[in-house]
Design a protein around this motif. Structure first.
Motif, PDB file in Angstrom:
ATOM      1  N   ARG A  47       9.997 -15.466  37.619  1.00  0.00           N
ATOM      2  CA  ARG A  47      10.139 -14.376  36.852  1.00  0.00           C
ATOM      3  C   ARG A  47      11.630 -13.895  36.645  1.00  0.00           C
ATOM      4  NH1 ARG A  47       5.522 -10.678  38.141  1.00  0.00           N
ATOM      5  NH2 ARG A  47       7.014  -9.153  36.894  1.00  0.00           N
ATOM      6  N   PHE A  48      12.025 -13.195  35.700  1.00  0.00           N
ATOM      7  CA  PHE A  48      13.270 -12.799  35.441  1.00  0.00           C
ATOM      8  C   PHE A  48      13.029 -11.274  35.140  1.00  0.00           C
ATOM      9  CE2 PHE A  48      13.371 -17.312  34.315  1.00  0.00           C
ATOM     10  CZ  PHE A  48      14.843 -17.705  35.013  1.00  0.00           C
ATOM     11  N   ASP A  49      12.975 -10.337  36.267  1.00  0.00           N
ATOM     12  CA  ASP A  49      12.923  -9.146  35.980  1.00  0.00           C
ATOM     13  C   ASP A  49      14.313  -8.461  35.880  1.00  0.00           C
ATOM     14  OD1 ASP A  49      10.066  -9.249  36.457  1.00  0.00           O
ATOM     15  OD2 ASP A  49      10.217  -8.905  38.575  1.00  0.00           O
ATOM     16  N   ALA A  50      14.256  -7.733  34.487  1.00  0.00           N
ATOM     17  CA  ALA A  50      15.296  -7.144  34.242  1.00  0.00           C
ATOM     18  C   ALA A  50      15.374  -5.720  34.641  1.00  0.00           C
ATOM     19  CB  ALA A  50      15.754  -6.968  32.688  1.00  0.00           C
ATOM     20  N   PRO A  51      16.234  -5.189  35.532  1.00  0.00           N
ATOM     21  CA  PRO A  51      16.204  -3.785  35.944  1.00  0.00           C
ATOM     22  C   PRO A  51      16.420  -2.718  34.736  1.00  0.00           C
ATOM     23  CG  PRO A  51      18.573  -4.563  36.438  1.00  0.00           C
ATOM     24  CD  PRO A  51      17.506  -5.659  35.676  1.00  0.00           C
ATOM     25  N   ASP A  52      15.521  -1.798  34.659  1.00  0.00           N
ATOM     26  CA  ASP A  52      15.737  -0.610  33.767  1.00  0.00           C
ATOM     27  C   ASP A  52      15.075   0.504  34.535  1.00  0.00           C
ATOM     28  OD1 ASP A  52      15.255   1.086  31.682  1.00  0.00           O
ATOM     29  OD2 ASP A  52      14.189  -0.454  30.513  1.00  0.00           O
TER      30      ASP A  52
ATOM     31  N   ARG B 247      11.593  -4.657  33.642  1.00  0.00           N
ATOM     32  CA  ARG B 247      11.293  -5.003  32.362  1.00  0.00           C
ATOM     33  C   ARG B 247      10.916  -6.549  32.820  1.00  0.00           C
ATOM     34  NH1 ARG B 247      13.162  -1.712  28.377  1.00  0.00           N
ATOM     35  NH2 ARG B 247      11.278  -2.680  26.966  1.00  0.00           N
ATOM     36  N   PRO B 248       9.581  -6.919  32.770  1.00  0.00           N
ATOM     37  CA  PRO B 248       9.500  -8.169  33.243  1.00  0.00           C
ATOM     38  C   PRO B 248       9.804  -9.329  32.371  1.00  0.00           C
ATOM     39  CG  PRO B 248       7.325  -6.872  33.082  1.00  0.00           C
ATOM     40  CD  PRO B 248       8.584  -5.977  32.646  1.00  0.00           C
ATOM     41  N   ASN B 249      10.108 -10.410  32.749  1.00  0.00           N
ATOM     42  CA  ASN B 249      10.152 -11.627  31.795  1.00  0.00           C
ATOM     43  C   ASN B 249       9.554 -12.811  32.682  1.00  0.00           C
ATOM     44  OD1 ASN B 249      11.716 -10.780  29.442  1.00  0.00           O
ATOM     45  ND2 ASN B 249      12.815 -10.123  31.143  1.00  0.00           N
ATOM     46  N   ILE B 250       8.433 -13.434  32.091  1.00  0.00           N
ATOM     47  CA  ILE B 250       7.574 -14.137  32.930  1.00  0.00           C
ATOM     48  C   ILE B 250       7.557 -15.696  32.391  1.00  0.00           C
ATOM     49  CG2 ILE B 250       5.273 -14.643  33.635  1.00  0.00           C
ATOM     50  CD1 ILE B 250       5.280 -11.305  33.194  1.00  0.00           C
ATOM     51  N   VAL B 251       7.752 -16.607  33.514  1.00  0.00           N
ATOM     52  CA  VAL B 251       7.779 -18.100  32.868  1.00  0.00           C
ATOM     53  C   VAL B 251       6.765 -18.782  33.679  1.00  0.00           C
ATOM     54  CG1 VAL B 251       9.119 -20.227  32.826  1.00  0.00           C
ATOM     55  CG2 VAL B 251      10.305 -17.902  32.515  1.00  0.00           C
TER      56      VAL B 251
ATOM     57  N   LYS C 211       7.312 -24.823  29.132  1.00  0.00           N
ATOM     58  CA  LYS C 211       7.237 -23.732  29.862  1.00  0.00           C
ATOM     59  C   LYS C 211       6.594 -22.447  28.838  1.00  0.00           C
ATOM     60  CE  LYS C 211      10.775 -24.948  33.091  1.00  0.00           C
ATOM     61  NZ  LYS C 211      12.236 -24.929  33.138  1.00  0.00           N
ATOM     62  N   ILE C 212       5.654 -21.736  29.155  1.00  0.00           N
ATOM     63  CA  ILE C 212       5.218 -20.725  28.193  1.00  0.00           C
ATOM     64  C   ILE C 212       6.001 -19.490  29.045  1.00  0.00           C
ATOM     65  CG2 ILE C 212       3.302 -21.895  27.240  1.00  0.00           C
ATOM     66  CD1 ILE C 212       1.482 -20.340  29.303  1.00  0.00           C
ATOM     67  N   SER C 213       6.375 -18.595  28.124  1.00  0.00           N
ATOM     68  CA  SER C 213       7.033 -17.275  28.433  1.00  0.00           C
ATOM     69  C   SER C 213       6.653 -16.222  27.771  1.00  0.00           C
ATOM     70  CB  SER C 213       8.674 -17.658  28.429  1.00  0.00           C
ATOM     71  OG  SER C 213       9.182 -16.743  29.101  1.00  0.00           O
ATOM     72  N   PHE C 214       6.769 -15.137  28.507  1.00  0.00           N
ATOM     73  CA  PHE C 214       6.284 -13.826  28.037  1.00  0.00           C
ATOM     74  C   PHE C 214       7.481 -12.868  28.265  1.00  0.00           C
ATOM     75  CE2 PHE C 214       2.455 -15.265  30.608  1.00  0.00           C
ATOM     76  CZ  PHE C 214       1.969 -16.166  29.483  1.00  0.00           C
ATOM     77  N   VAL C 215       8.028 -12.385  27.313  1.00  0.00           N
ATOM     78  CA  VAL C 215       9.302 -11.583  27.421  1.00  0.00           C
ATOM     79  C   VAL C 215       9.238 -10.015  27.065  1.00  0.00           C
ATOM     80  CG1 VAL C 215      10.811 -13.308  26.879  1.00  0.00           C
ATOM     81  CG2 VAL C 215      10.150 -12.076  25.024  1.00  0.00           C
TER      82      VAL C 215
END
Ligand SMILES: [Zn+2]
Length: 406
Positions: free
Chosen positions: A61-66, A74-78, A152-156
């Motif tokens: 995960r690459f969770d962006a702070p907000d 704001r989640p970004n999932i790989v 890699k499938i990613s949900f942004v």
């Protein structure tokens, strides 16, 4: 039987599960805080559990702070299908949706999916839900076939409002490596034959006009800001269309640049008051061969002339802009592989196009990564009674599966 026809049959057998997953996802809104929602947190959690249910367990995960979003994230999932060591093929779909718009135009609750006549209705069904679900089941199909490709499938998050907390954040955090390639299934034709390689630049300009409010019976004692702004709006629109009139037939459905006045703020409450201020916006979609700064300069120059002539103060500023990247070269691997997968699974000859909309592809192209935009769509994005054609979701998953399996 060829491995592709096996994959195709297997994906067909997953149709019921895909419909069910889509229905569950639509019931979880993912509207950004700037548009009055809580963000993508809940939808992200659902998708992670859906991945696990389907045997896809390598998730990062690459969770962006907000601060304005649920749980401040704001989640970004790989999800990685391979060991993640070599260059990867990324599939980027976005979780966020636009708001409902005018609720009265919807026949059903936008967050309770309705399945009818081969369609699934709900906000975000086509933009970008169809591809979120298709990419997960394409991944399941290749994993169940015993494969573990470098995919890699990613949900942004945050795609609808510029991607600062989505793919831009992932770029900043070093998620991507040299040699990576991208499929962004977020735009496409009804036949599924359009592979997008280029996008236009966009400029959202805000025009604020200051006059002087007064009683409508004595206009000379004030200065009608709405009238001055309207004159400027009409002149500016015609001027830009005439000056920047180049055509590039790579771009569909509009081969030229567009300069449209769009949003306009309401002004006075009553009919008998002359408005002292006015605010409206231009949405410009500009061919990559023109410079955005040149257009902005023209707007400001003309605004200064109109200010001088009318006495009203007209100010033009940038609300949002994005510069078009160089079109991706169709000789890079992803384009050949995708074109072949489309031919193989659909029996159609794909063509390369440009579009006026903006996707995550432009953002990675600007960093030098090749990116193809492709999906099969009915053009329901942002519309009331948005739907995804079930056939498109399943057939797109087949093309993705063939692409992953190569
Ligand atoms: Zn979209």
């Amino acid at each position: 039987m060829s491995s592709n026809s096996k994959l195709s049959g297997y994906v067909s057998s997953l149709e019921g599960e895909m419909i069910d997953a889509m229905k569950r996802m639509i019931s979880i809104p993912a509207i950004s805080p700037e548009s009055g929602g809580e963000g993508e947190y809940d939808r992200g959690e659902f998708l992670v559990s859906l991945l696990k249910e389907n045997g896809i367990t390598r998730v990062s995960r690459f969770d962006a702070p907000d601060r304005k979003a649920k749980h401040g994230i704001r989640p970004n999932i790989v999800a990685s299908l391979g060991n993640g060591k070599g260059p990867s093929l990324w599939v980027i779909s976005h979780m966020d949706t636009v708001p409902v718009g005018d609720r009265n135009l919807w026949k059903h609750d936008p967050f309770t999916a309705v399945v009818r006549e081969g369609k699934i209705f709900g906000r975000g069904a086509e933009d970008n839900g169809q591809s979120l679900i298709a990419s997960i089941y394409a991944a399941k199909a290749v994993i169940d076939a015993g494969l573990s490709p470098d995919v890699k499938i990613s949900f942004v998050s945050d795609e609808e409002l510029g991607s600062a907390k989505g793919i831009e954040y992932m770029l900043k955090k070093g998620a991507f490596s040299k040699g990576d390639e991208f499929l962004v299934p977020d735009s496409g034709s009804e036949r599924g034959d359009a592979i997008e390689i280029a996008e236009k630049s966009s400029l959202w300009a805000r025009v604020r006009t200051a006059g002087r409010q007064t009683h409508a019976s004595t206009p000379a004692s004030g200065l009608n800001a709405s009238l001055a702004a309207s004159r400027f709006m009409v002149f500016m629109t015609e001027y830009l269309y005439a000056k920047y009139d180049r055509k590039d037939h790579l771009f569909e459905p509009v081969p030229g640049s567009t300069f449209e006045p769009t949003k306009r703020l309401s002004n006075v409450e009553n009919v008998n008051t002359i408005p002292g201020t006015d605010e409206f916006y231009f949405d410009c979609r500009i061919l990559p061969s023109y410079r955005v700064s040149a257009i902005l300069q023209d707007m400001r120059r003309v605004a200064a002339l109109f200010s001088e002539r009318t006495g009203a103060k007209i100010r033009v500023d940038v609300f949002k802009k994005s510069t078009a990247a160089e079109p991706s070269s169709t000789s890079s691997g992803i384009f050949r592989a995708l074109a072949e997968a489309v031919k193989d699974m659909r029996g159609i000859e794909p063509r390369f196009v440009g579009i006026g909309g903006g996707t995550c592809a432009n953002i990675v192209r600007l960093r030098g990564f090749p990116a193809a935009v492709w999906s099969t769509e009915c053009g329901m994005a942002h519309q009331p009674n948005e739907y995804s054609l079930i056939r498109n979701m399943v057939e797109d998953a087949k093309v993705m599966a063939a692409l992953f399996a190569r």
